[in-house]
Design a protein around this motif. Sequence first.
Motif, mmCIF file in Angstrom:
data_model
loop_
_atom_site.group_PDB
_atom_site.id
_atom_site.type_symbol
_atom_site.label_atom_id
_atom_site.label_comp_id
_atom_site.label_asym_id
_atom_site.label_seq_id
_atom_site.Cartn_x
_atom_site.Cartn_y
_atom_site.Cartn_z
ATOM 1 N N LYS A 299 -6.402 3.387 -0.886
ATOM 2 C CA LYS A 299 -7.538 2.492 -1.134
ATOM 3 C C LYS A 299 -7.408 1.746 -2.461
ATOM 4 O O LYS A 299 -8.189 0.843 -2.733
ATOM 5 C CB LYS A 299 -8.836 3.302 -1.125
ATOM 6 N N ILE A 300 -6.427 2.130 -3.270
ATOM 7 C CA ILE A 300 -6.228 1.489 -4.570
ATOM 8 C C ILE A 300 -5.424 0.208 -4.379
ATOM 9 O O ILE A 300 -4.381 0.208 -3.747
ATOM 10 C CB ILE A 300 -5.491 2.440 -5.546
ATOM 11 N N HIS A 301 -5.932 -0.881 -4.926
ATOM 12 C CA HIS A 301 -5.245 -2.173 -4.851
ATOM 13 C C HIS A 301 -3.995 -2.114 -5.724
ATOM 14 O O HIS A 301 -3.991 -1.463 -6.779
ATOM 15 C CB HIS A 301 -6.191 -3.276 -5.340
ATOM 16 N N PRO A 302 -2.896 -2.769 -5.308
ATOM 17 C CA PRO A 302 -1.656 -2.713 -6.102
ATOM 18 C C PRO A 302 -1.826 -3.138 -7.559
ATOM 19 O O PRO A 302 -1.150 -2.601 -8.439
ATOM 20 C CB PRO A 302 -0.724 -3.659 -5.357
ATOM 21 N N SER A 303 -2.735 -4.046 -7.842
ATOM 22 C CA SER A 303 -2.918 -4.475 -9.231
ATOM 23 C C SER A 303 -3.558 -3.398 -10.096
ATOM 24 O O SER A 303 -3.510 -3.473 -11.321
ATOM 25 C CB SER A 303 -3.762 -5.752 -9.278
ATOM 26 N N TYR A 304 -4.167 -2.390 -9.477
ATOM 27 C CA TYR A 304 -4.796 -1.302 -10.222
ATOM 28 C C TYR A 304 -3.884 -0.084 -10.356
ATOM 29 O O TYR A 304 -4.279 0.901 -10.981
ATOM 30 C CB TYR A 304 -6.098 -0.866 -9.546
ATOM 31 N N CYS A 305 -2.705 -0.116 -9.778
ATOM 32 C CA CYS A 305 -1.809 1.035 -9.799
ATOM 33 C C CYS A 305 -1.430 1.412 -11.235
ATOM 34 O O CYS A 305 -1.518 2.582 -11.619
ATOM 35 C CB CYS A 305 -0.561 0.740 -8.966
ATOM 36 N N ILE B 217 -13.237 -0.731 -8.469
ATOM 37 C CA ILE B 217 -12.800 -1.773 -7.536
ATOM 38 C C ILE B 217 -13.974 -2.248 -6.692
ATOM 39 O O ILE B 217 -14.171 -3.450 -6.485
ATOM 40 C CB ILE B 217 -11.646 -1.259 -6.652
ATOM 41 N N LYS B 218 -14.778 -1.301 -6.224
ATOM 42 C CA LYS B 218 -15.934 -1.646 -5.395
ATOM 43 C C LYS B 218 -16.937 -2.487 -6.177
ATOM 44 O O LYS B 218 -17.466 -3.479 -5.664
ATOM 45 C CB LYS B 218 -16.593 -0.364 -4.883
ATOM 46 N N THR C 244 0.826 -1.201 0.000
ATOM 47 C CA THR C 244 0.000 0.000 0.000
ATOM 48 C C THR C 244 0.863 1.254 0.000
ATOM 49 O O THR C 244 0.578 2.215 -0.716
ATOM 50 C CB THR C 244 -0.939 -0.009 1.229
ATOM 51 N N GLU D 102 -15.575 -6.018 -6.517
ATOM 52 C CA GLU D 102 -15.679 -6.755 -5.264
ATOM 53 C C GLU D 102 -17.116 -7.215 -5.022
ATOM 54 O O GLU D 102 -17.344 -8.339 -4.580
ATOM 55 C CB GLU D 102 -15.198 -5.890 -4.097
#
Length: 195
Positions: free
Chosen positions: A87-93, A129-130, A22, A133
Motif C-alpha cells: 500500500k506504500i507508494h514508491p515515492s514514500y519508500c 498518504i491517505k 509495487t 490524497e
Amino acid sequence: MSLASWFRWNEPPSRISQRNPTEMVVETLMMELSWQIKQAEKQQRERENEYRKIKTGVDYGWLVSYPKHNYDISPGERLQLEDMCAKIHPSYCGPVIVRFRQVVAEYEPEAQEVSRLFRSVLQEAAEKIKEEEEAKKLARQWNTKNRTSLSLATFKSRSRISPFISDIKTISEDVERGTQPTRRVWSMPEFRHTK
C-alpha cells in the motif's frame, strides 16, 4: 577465442528489469526489515556477552559460536507486513526506510520487537498518504468550484443596477423638499430591465 567474448563487450547492455514498482517497494521494505532484525539480534548478543563478562569477570565470547539468524517472523505476520508494504507508494519508500531506521535507533529493540516497530511505521506512512490524497482531492474540488464560481461572475445578466439615474428618489431629497417619504425603502437602488 577472443577476450571480448569472455567479457561480453559486444552484447548490448541489459535493461533494468520490468518489474512492477509495487513489487520492488515490497521487496525493498522487507529486505530492510530482515536486515534490522539481524542487527537487533547482533546487538542483543553483544549485550548478553557484556553482561556475562561483567557477571563472571571472564570473556568466553571467542568460544561461543552463534547461529547466523535465530529469530524469524511467522509466515502470517510476513504476509500481513507485505500487504501493508504494497500500500506504500514508491515515492514514500525511502522516507519509510529512514523513519524505520530512526525508530530502531531510538528504541534499540530486541529482535522480536522489530516487526512491531516496522508495522507502526508502515501504519504511520499509510495514514500520511491517505491524508495527502484527501488534501489533493479537496484541492481538486476547490479548484472546480472556483472555476464554476468564476464563470458565474463573468455571466452578465439582463437586470442592471442604475444608482445614478436622476429619477431615483432618496430620503435625503424628500427631507430637503419637506415631503413625506412613501412606503418604499429609498436606500435600495432601482432595478431596471434593459433589452
